[in-house]
Every structure is written in structure tokens, then in C-alpha cells.
Scaffold this motif. Sequence first.
Motif, mmCIF file in Angstrom:
data_model
loop_
_atom_site.group_PDB
_atom_site.id
_atom_site.type_symbol
_atom_site.label_atom_id
_atom_site.label_comp_id
_atom_site.label_asym_id
_atom_site.label_seq_id
_atom_site.Cartn_x
_atom_site.Cartn_y
_atom_site.Cartn_z
ATOM 1 N N TYR A 594 0.854 -1.195 0.000
ATOM 2 C CA TYR A 594 0.000 0.000 0.000
ATOM 3 C C TYR A 594 0.888 1.242 0.000
ATOM 4 O O TYR A 594 1.767 1.394 0.853
ATOM 5 C CB TYR A 594 -0.874 -0.011 1.247
ATOM 6 N N ASN A 595 0.656 2.128 -0.971
ATOM 7 C CA ASN A 595 1.498 3.327 -1.071
ATOM 8 C C ASN A 595 0.682 4.593 -1.320
ATOM 9 O O ASN A 595 1.203 5.570 -1.865
ATOM 10 C CB ASN A 595 2.547 3.152 -2.174
ATOM 11 N N ILE A 596 -0.587 4.593 -0.931
ATOM 12 C CA ILE A 596 -1.383 5.819 -1.034
ATOM 13 C C ILE A 596 -0.889 6.836 -0.005
ATOM 14 O O ILE A 596 -0.635 7.992 -0.313
ATOM 15 C CB ILE A 596 -2.885 5.527 -0.818
ATOM 16 N N HIS A 597 -0.765 6.394 1.241
ATOM 17 C CA HIS A 597 -0.223 7.217 2.319
ATOM 18 C C HIS A 597 0.971 6.495 2.946
ATOM 19 O O HIS A 597 1.161 5.296 2.749
ATOM 20 C CB HIS A 597 -1.271 7.449 3.416
ATOM 21 N N ASP A 598 1.734 7.235 3.720
ATOM 22 C CA ASP A 598 2.822 6.653 4.506
ATOM 23 C C ASP A 598 2.201 6.060 5.766
ATOM 24 O O ASP A 598 1.879 6.772 6.714
ATOM 25 C CB ASP A 598 3.839 7.740 4.863
ATOM 26 N N THR A 599 2.030 4.740 5.785
ATOM 27 C CA THR A 599 1.318 4.116 6.901
ATOM 28 C C THR A 599 2.161 4.045 8.168
ATOM 29 O O THR A 599 1.631 3.702 9.225
ATOM 30 C CB THR A 599 0.832 2.702 6.525
ATOM 31 N N SER A 600 3.436 4.377 8.085
ATOM 32 C CA SER A 600 4.225 4.483 9.318
ATOM 33 C C SER A 600 3.731 5.642 10.173
ATOM 34 O O SER A 600 4.064 5.731 11.356
ATOM 35 C CB SER A 600 5.712 4.654 8.999
ATOM 36 N N GLN A 601 2.923 6.530 9.563
ATOM 37 C CA GLN A 601 2.342 7.653 10.285
ATOM 38 C C GLN A 601 0.880 7.404 10.658
ATOM 39 O O GLN A 601 0.237 8.279 11.240
ATOM 40 C CB GLN A 601 2.440 8.925 9.433
ATOM 41 N N TRP A 602 0.352 6.241 10.325
ATOM 42 C CA TRP A 602 -1.025 5.927 10.704
ATOM 43 C C TRP A 602 -1.087 5.695 12.212
ATOM 44 O O TRP A 602 -0.147 5.176 12.822
ATOM 45 C CB TRP A 602 -1.515 4.696 9.961
ATOM 46 N N LYS A 603 -2.247 6.040 12.789
ATOM 47 C CA LYS A 603 -2.382 5.992 14.246
ATOM 48 C C LYS A 603 -3.143 4.769 14.741
ATOM 49 O O LYS A 603 -3.237 4.559 15.954
ATOM 50 C CB LYS A 603 -3.094 7.261 14.740
ATOM 51 N N ASP A 604 -3.688 3.965 13.814
ATOM 52 C CA ASP A 604 -4.498 2.831 14.272
ATOM 53 C C ASP A 604 -3.771 1.499 14.233
ATOM 54 O O ASP A 604 -4.131 0.574 14.955
ATOM 55 C CB ASP A 604 -5.790 2.729 13.455
ATOM 56 N N LEU A 605 -2.743 1.360 13.393
ATOM 57 C CA LEU A 605 -2.130 0.046 13.171
ATOM 58 C C LEU A 605 -1.461 -0.502 14.435
ATOM 59 O O LEU A 605 -1.673 -1.660 14.806
ATOM 60 C CB LEU A 605 -1.127 0.118 12.019
ATOM 61 N N ASN A 606 -0.642 0.306 15.095
ATOM 62 C CA ASN A 606 0.054 -0.190 16.286
ATOM 63 C C ASN A 606 -0.889 -0.533 17.425
ATOM 64 O O ASN A 606 -0.772 -1.623 18.023
ATOM 65 C CB ASN A 606 1.109 0.825 16.728
ATOM 66 N N PRO A 607 -1.858 0.339 17.764
ATOM 67 C CA PRO A 607 -2.814 -0.073 18.797
ATOM 68 C C PRO A 607 -3.598 -1.326 18.424
ATOM 69 O O PRO A 607 -3.872 -2.168 19.283
ATOM 70 C CB PRO A 607 -3.740 1.148 18.920
ATOM 71 N N LYS A 608 -3.958 -1.471 17.167
ATOM 72 C CA LYS A 608 -4.685 -2.669 16.743
ATOM 73 C C LYS A 608 -3.833 -3.924 16.929
ATOM 74 O O LYS A 608 -4.346 -4.987 17.302
ATOM 75 C CB LYS A 608 -5.119 -2.536 15.281
ATOM 76 N N PHE A 609 -2.543 -3.805 16.659
ATOM 77 C CA PHE A 609 -1.638 -4.940 16.865
ATOM 78 C C PHE A 609 -1.617 -5.340 18.333
ATOM 79 O O PHE A 609 -1.753 -6.525 18.674
ATOM 80 C CB PHE A 609 -0.235 -4.577 16.381
ATOM 81 N N VAL A 610 -1.477 -4.371 19.202
ATOM 82 C CA VAL A 610 -1.415 -4.658 20.647
ATOM 83 C C VAL A 610 -2.721 -5.274 21.121
ATOM 84 O O VAL A 610 -2.726 -6.262 21.875
ATOM 85 C CB VAL A 610 -1.088 -3.370 21.428
ATOM 86 N N LEU A 611 -3.833 -4.730 20.665
ATOM 87 C CA LEU A 611 -5.125 -5.255 21.086
ATOM 88 C C LEU A 611 -5.350 -6.687 20.598
ATOM 89 O O LEU A 611 -5.833 -7.544 21.345
ATOM 90 C CB LEU A 611 -6.239 -4.351 20.564
ATOM 91 N N GLN A 612 -4.996 -6.951 19.350
ATOM 92 C CA GLN A 612 -5.184 -8.306 18.826
ATOM 93 C C GLN A 612 -4.270 -9.307 19.509
ATOM 94 O O GLN A 612 -4.675 -10.436 19.811
ATOM 95 C CB GLN A 612 -4.926 -8.328 17.314
ATOM 96 N N VAL A 613 -3.036 -8.914 19.732
ATOM 97 C CA VAL A 613 -2.094 -9.816 20.387
ATOM 98 C C VAL A 613 -2.597 -10.166 21.785
ATOM 99 O O VAL A 613 -2.589 -11.347 22.186
ATOM 100 C CB VAL A 613 -0.688 -9.186 20.451
ATOM 101 N N TYR A 614 -3.054 -9.157 22.504
ATOM 102 C CA TYR A 614 -3.527 -9.447 23.860
ATOM 103 C C TYR A 614 -4.782 -10.312 23.834
ATOM 104 O O TYR A 614 -4.920 -11.248 24.633
ATOM 105 C CB TYR A 614 -3.800 -8.161 24.639
ATOM 106 N N ARG A 615 -5.699 -10.011 22.917
ATOM 107 C CA ARG A 615 -6.899 -10.844 22.796
ATOM 108 C C ARG A 615 -6.521 -12.292 22.517
ATOM 109 O O ARG A 615 -7.042 -13.221 23.139
ATOM 110 C CB ARG A 615 -7.796 -10.315 21.675
#
Length: 907
Positions: A594-615
Motif C-alpha cells: 500500500y502506497n497511497i499514504h505513509d502508513t508508518s504515520q497511521w495511528k491505528d495500526l500499532n494499537p490494533k496490533f497490541v489489542l489483537q495480540v492481547y486478545r
Amino acid sequence: MNFSGIQIQNSLQNIMTLDFDSAAPPEQAWRRRLNSHANILKEFSVTFMEAIKMVRLGIRLWSYVREEASHGRKAPIDPFTRISCKPSASQGVPLGGMGSGSISRGFRGEFRQWQIVPGTCEPSPVMANQFSIFISRDGGNKHYASVLAPGQHEGLGKAGDQGIDSWGWNLSGQHSTYHALFPRAWTIYDGEPDPELKISCRQISPFIPHNYRDSSLPTAVFVYTLVNTGKDRAKVSLLFTWANSIGGISHLSGDHVNEPFLGDDGVSGVLLHHKTARGNPPVTFAVAACETQNVNVTVLPCFGLSEGSCVTAKGMWGTMVQDGQFDRENFKSGPSMPSSPGEALCAAVSASAWVEPHGKCTVAFALAWSSPKVKFLKGSSYHRRYTKFYGTSEGAAQDLVHDALMNYKRWEEDIEKWQNPILRDDRLPEWYKFTLFNELYFLVAGGTVWIGTEAEVNLSDGALVKHTTTSDYYSEDESVVNHEGSNSYSQHHPITLLNEENDSDDGGRFLYLEGVEYVMWCTYDVHFYASFALLELFPKIELNIQRDFAKAVLSEDGRKVKFLAEGNTGIRKLRGAVPHDLGTHDPWNEMNAYNIHDTSQWKDLNPKFVLQVYRDFAATGDMSFGVDVWPAVRAAMEYMEQFDRDGDCLIENDGFPDQTYDTWTVHGVSAYCGCLWLAALQAAAAMALQLGDKPFAEYCKGKFLKAKSVFEEKLWNGSYFNYDSGSSSNSKSIQTDQLAGQCTLQKIFDFNVMKVKGGRMGAVNGMHPNGKVDETCMQSREIWTGVTYGVAATMILAGMEKEAFTTAEGIFTAGWSEEGYGYWFQTPEAWTMDGHFRSLIYMRPLSIWGMQWALSMPKTVLQAPEINIMDRISISPSAAAISHEFGVRKITNKAKCFGAAVFHCSC
């Protein structure tokens, strides 16, 4: 559905005579008459103002699509290329297990949506692929010959189909009904074409939860049950025809070979060896039937679709009308001559039986396809998971059809054992029961790739890496590219095999597409919603996807990428950032297609990772998994600190669409990302506490307590959280996906659900507090199917079951019901208020399994007093200044599975 109660009752009574050997479908199944009109679907279009805003993106995307095409590659997002076949409301249950390529079968019987080559989909039906029936009675005075699909089909008469128009397309479909309950389907021909013969065809594929062997097999079985209601015995011949094709015009590419076979246990048929174009790995199909004491199997190894063929489609049909079978000597003919370019090569398998008056007979066919190697466009290749059990030779297809015909009854027993508790649950609405199972179609038809634990990886430079077990995936043989562009070994940790009783199989590695139009593997912001299905049904796969992303978090790829929305340049993958996806043309090795936006600046991916891992950690209780991924969880949380611009412990959005709603701009604190961040702080603290990293638990709790009060102060308006803390025209919008509590859910239900056509379409993403849809951008005005299921799941957890099912029923009504728009077995990402779709066959609607997850949680959990695990964490005075290293090193020393270098870089 438009079936009335009387019609359903009559239909079920008519097929009661078929109720043996599972020939009759269950009452709780999705239904369609075969003569139902398959209307053409309408794709969404952007408004004039939306087009103006996206014109620069459109120009850059057009240039990128052309550049990729010049290298023989398809861009992961290509809105400019139109498919050859207009999408229609004709889909049905797909064939086969997961990860070995897929073929869908429409509810009227056509084989379509060919996804044999990873990342490519050929939607048009191959009309030569059909089941047909030939019946004679009264000593030959009564004859019936018909293709078992309704005539006047959209696919007939197209180029390349010469010859089959001479077949008997006599079926009206008026009295025939398709029933679907994934992974099975039934077609009941009630007196068609012979008024005194009832026919049931049930389609069975080996999709069996927690069965990691059979669920990987590329095969399906078609069991015909024949009931003679007449006074005379009938000779019945069933015919299965198959083209040597993988969809599109591939049958014309030449060098294809057909070969008959006589196998064990009466399983006989034809192998069709297909040489693919563009250097893709070859494919071998097997079509077969099972010969029994009463069933005689014969084959015609080769016939063609043009007049110049040695045996034409017309001639083949004539033979069946006259004789009802082929010459037994055909089994001795051996491999055919390779086909010439432009020449189609087809095969036919006939199974004949006498059915006595008021008697019954069963005839079983099977289809398999074997393409052992997955090859991606940038050079990496792997062996599919089923080769672990069947090897890599062309003969695997013959073994697959044999085993399918020998084992399908066991598969059905296992499927029924899994499904019956839900189907018999009187608390659940009928529409929900079959929609829940049928939405799983995506795990087969969503372009899935499943590789085994012994996978060859051919790197583009010709080097060969051998992965002997999944634990080697994180070995130091794999390298990434650092900031300077030179190769450097990344710090990886080994995968520990899951501890399941009597099962040492680690489950392999798994990919599935965001959608057939958005060709990116394991898109993580969408997997966040869809992953409930995998966790519930195939938890080993879910944990291994999480391990892949955990590895990615600790890796970096310094290659330059141009981002199309802003036209700026950045690096492909930053350390600490969760990637948007695992890639397109070289998954696992080249992420962030995906190269529409720089997803390293997205704010949802990292929290989603933490939430899924814990679940996943909490759901499975797998301590080794928790230890494995903990450094990545820590790194993901610490990475997010840069987005707390004002030091209030709450992250801010940066004035562009920096989350999964990638056309919907966010300013300042947002309801969506802010809630995710608060939840991730709690999840990280809880996981840290359970893993013995108490200092980090204290650190996260301290941040959470401060951030929570700031979040409420900036966004809470008394009945819901504002969209964001900015001052734009939509900052006070009600966002469906704000993941908040019961008060907000009631507001969402009243406004985003019930003010949209009375709740019959799902939940619109954005709604102004005056009751008008937020039309800031195309995504704010869309209804997202997976988000609607997701908010319904949250409603269930909040004790709002009635509202939850009303909300989710809107997706069923608009997408799956007979009066809806026709999106069954191709549920799109979104539709507009007028029902126009965006992105068919999409991952996110698997989130309906989040509803089932919420419904199946133990009552002791749901009814227990709310005890926040954060209350068990006391904050020491030095918590804010800790380095966080002690707790993790303590775990690491116990596990002895991490390199020390991991901690120098992630802390």
C-alpha cells in the motif's frame, strides 16, 4: 427472502424423499431459485467534489499503475482497469479448502471466480464446465437430456464457447432450488428435467475448523442422490465436463494434455495437465467419479469446442444422448497430444446407473486441482501446505480426488458437529445462522495462500533459503535493509510450536487478500476486524499471522517509496511501525505494498496490533506466544509516543487520513484512534502484568489514567464522542466505529443505523447530529459491512442484543436477502445509500464472527462485576521514568529465546 412460509414448507416436503445420506439440506440455509435473475451489480462513483479533491492522487495512481504494468505486474490498487465480466448477483459457495487456489460455483451451477494463480482472479464462468443428466424410461420411449443449469445463461454464446450451445440447455430452474450453508451447498431439482425423478446434488468442501490437514486440500465432492418416483425403472447417466483451463482465455494458450486414469477403490476419471502462461507453475486438474456395484464410470479424455476438433462438444453430447456412456477402451488411450495454441481441450466423465421404481441411488463425483508451488512475481516461491501430505508430483491430483471420495462422509460429520449447536440455538435469528457461516466463504475465495512448514524460498537474486520449520522463520538467514540501504541481519526471535493435544503441527504460514480488487496480503487494519473468524476456527493460523507481524515490527526496510496521496517520498518500513500489509508481489519479504499514504504515520495500526495480540494471548492461554511477541508489543507501544505532540499521554492525528478510513481526514484527537490507543494502553498493561513485566504495566497504567481524562474532556459531548477535536465541518459527526460505551452505542443505533432507510442497510460511517449523513468524503457517507458487524458485536457485549441484531440484519437485508442488491458470497467492503458497491469479495465482513465471539463468551464473564485489571496495578513513584528493561529481560532469561540485541534497539 421472498420464499413464503408455505413455499418453504412445500419445498422441504418435496425433498423429504431425499432425506438419506445427508441429501436434504438443513432448514437453516440460504436459498435461491435457479431461475432467479442475476442482476448486474452497480459500482459506486465519486461525486464531483470528491473527484476534485482526489485529482492529484488519481494522476499519480494512473502513472504508478502504468509503471507496474511495464514490469508485467498488477498494481495492488487499480481502479482504471475494468474486468472482462461485469459483476452480477450470481455467486455461490466456493470449492475446496483454504490456501491452494479457489474456484467459486454460482448458485445456478457455473464455475467462476478462478483464483489459481495467487493475486489474480478470472471472474468469467467457463461454460464448458457443467454437470448434465441423461434419462431414458419405458424401454427407451421417454428421453430427457439436459445440462443441470438453467438455459439462457449470461455466459453462453461468448467467444471460445463454440459447440456447447448445441447441448441441451432445457432446464427452466423454476422448480429447482439452491441451498447454501458454507462449506456445503445443495441443489434440489424437483422434477426437472424428468417429472418423475427428484435429484439432489450436494457440494462438499473440506473446510473443517481445527483440522489443519484436510482444510488445506484443493478438492470438492459432488454427491448426486436420485429418487425415482415413477412406476418404471430409469437409466440415468450423469455427466461431468471440464475444460483444461484456469479461467479467462487460458484454455487457448496451448501445450495442455489430458490423460485418463483407472484408480483404486473404483475411482476413475481424467487428469488435465495445464501449462500456465508467464512462467507460472503448472496446474493439474482431476475430474473423477466413484464406480460401485450399481454405478458404471466411463470417460472421454478429450473433446474440443470447435468444428476442427477430433471429437467435438456436439459429437460428445450426441454420444451421451444415444448411449449414456463412453467406450471403456478410452481408459487405455494414454496422454493426449499437447493442444495447439487456440485449441481448447476438454474432458468428460460419465457415471451411469439404473434406478428402480420408488428406488434411490447415489452417484459421487470429485474435482481436485494440484498446483504445488506458489510463485510470486518478484521471484519467491513456496510449496503449498497440502504438499506436506500429498507431495509435489502431478499425480497428487489423482490422490486428492480418491481421498475426497473416500472421506467426504467423515468431513460432513465433522462439519455438522461444528455447525449444529449454532443452527439449533433458538435464541439466534434464522438469517444470522446461515449468514454467519456463509460469510466464511472469504477464507477460501479471498485469494488465500497457505504454505507448509517445509517451504523453499527462491529469492530474486537466485539464492535459496530452506525453511525446515516455522521456528526458522525468524532465523538470521533472513535479512532486511537498513536506513542506508545495505543488507543487515535483523534481530528475530524463534516461533514456538503451539501446544495442542496430540497435534505437533505448527499450522504453517497463511496469507489472505484484503479483497480481490485490493491485492494486498493480510492487510492489518482490516484483519483487525476479520481475525475473529480465524481465532475462533483456526487459532494456529491467527497466532502465526501475529508472529509474522511481530517479526515485521522489529524489522526495517530502508528502500525509498513514493506515496501517491501527497507525492512525498519515505522509506518502505520503519522499525517499530506495524506494516499496513505483508506485501503483494513478494509477501513476507517486501511489506507495505500500500502506497497511497505513509502508513508508518497511521495511528491505528500499532494499537490494533497490541489489542489483537492481547486478545489472542488471553483467548488461547498460550504463554509461549505471549513471550514470543512481547518485544514487538513493547516496540509498537513505544513507537506511538512520537504522536503525543503535547505530552498529555494521548495521541493526536495529523490532519490527513492517517487510519483505516484513508479518505476521511482527522484533526487532533479522534474518537476512533483515541479509543484504540486507550484500549491498547490497558491491553499492554494487562499483558505486561501477566508476563511479569510489572514496570511496563505501571508505565501504561499511568499513561492511561491521564489520557482517559484528556480524551473525555476533548471529545465527550454528553451523548457520544465527537469525530475529532478539530474545527472542521464534520468534527462533531457521529462515527459508527468509535468503539465506545453503551451511551454512545445507543446514539449510533438511533442515528447511524435507524435513520438510514429504517435500519435496513447497516450503519453509515458518519452522521451529523442533525440526522443528515456526513458527506465530507466518500467513506464518511458509505456503509461498511464489516464495521456494521463489528459495532453489532460491541452492542452484544454491552447487553444490547436486540439492537445488535437489528443493526447487523441491515447487512443481510441489503446484501444477502432476495430483495437486496445481490452481494451474496461477494460481500463488498462498502455500499452507498443507493446500494452501489465498492470492492467486492472483501475481508472485513468476516467480523460477523466477532458477534459470535461476543455471544459465546461465558456468562460468568459477561455477568461478572466490572473489574478493571488496571485496578490491580499500583503505580510506583518512579514508574514514569523507568527504562522498562528489567521485566522483559527477566522473561527473556526464563524463555531463553531472544537475542540480547532485540532489547538494545526496542527500548
